[in-house]
Motif scaffolding. Sequence first.
Motif, PDB file in Angstrom:
ATOM      1  N   UNK A  59     -46.921 -97.012 -28.520  1.00 48.37           N
ATOM      2  CA  UNK A  59     -48.228 -96.050 -28.636  1.00 48.37           C
ATOM      3  C   UNK A  59     -47.260 -94.260 -28.223  1.00 48.37           C
ATOM      4  N   UNK A  60     -48.898 -93.742 -28.869  1.00 51.16           N
ATOM      5  CA  UNK A  60     -48.448 -92.080 -29.255  1.00 51.16           C
ATOM      6  C   UNK A  60     -49.353 -91.511 -28.727  1.00 51.16           C
ATOM      7  N   UNK A  61     -49.086 -90.346 -28.272  1.00 45.60           N
ATOM      8  CA  UNK A  61     -50.013 -89.399 -28.390  1.00 45.60           C
ATOM      9  C   UNK A  61     -49.694 -87.805 -28.585  1.00 45.60           C
ATOM     10  N   UNK A  62     -50.875 -87.366 -29.515  1.00 44.80           N
ATOM     11  CA  UNK A  62     -50.503 -85.786 -30.485  1.00 44.80           C
ATOM     12  C   UNK A  62     -52.156 -85.266 -29.751  1.00 44.80           C
ATOM     13  N   UNK A  63     -51.524 -84.112 -30.670  1.00 47.88           N
ATOM     14  CA  UNK A  63     -52.503 -82.460 -30.218  1.00 47.88           C
ATOM     15  C   UNK A  63     -52.771 -83.339 -31.282  1.00 47.88           C
ATOM     16  N   UNK A  64     -55.263 -82.837 -30.905  1.00 47.35           N
ATOM     17  CA  UNK A  64     -56.045 -83.092 -32.700  1.00 47.35           C
ATOM     18  C   UNK A  64     -57.457 -82.312 -31.796  1.00 47.35           C
ATOM     19  N   UNK A  65     -57.531 -82.615 -33.072  1.00 47.77           N
ATOM     20  CA  UNK A  65     -58.738 -81.826 -33.041  1.00 47.77           C
ATOM     21  C   UNK A  65     -60.178 -82.326 -33.423  1.00 47.77           C
ATOM     22  N   UNK A  66     -61.325 -81.826 -33.139  1.00 48.59           N
ATOM     23  CA  UNK A  66     -62.562 -82.913 -33.066  1.00 48.59           C
ATOM     24  C   UNK A  66     -63.237 -81.869 -34.373  1.00 48.59           C
TER      25      UNK A  66
END
Length: 75
Positions: free
Chosen positions: A34-41
Amino acid sequence: MTDVELIAVARTHTIDFPKLSGEPWANQETLTKVTALDAVVVSFESDQHPKKIMILLEKESGKFISSWLMPRNPK
């Protein structure tokens, strides 16, 4: 929210994946990395069209993650 909190919320959205996808392996028990990363839409839309293009990018690198078409005004 912390990464741990975000992962906990994301887990609530995976419950129906095996049924909806038709892939019995698509569950939290078999997909354990499981990985969490900063993203943008980023969205592209126009008043002349009922749908918009949504592009999900990794915020730091701009790496493409996903894209989809969705209604401009979901109900």
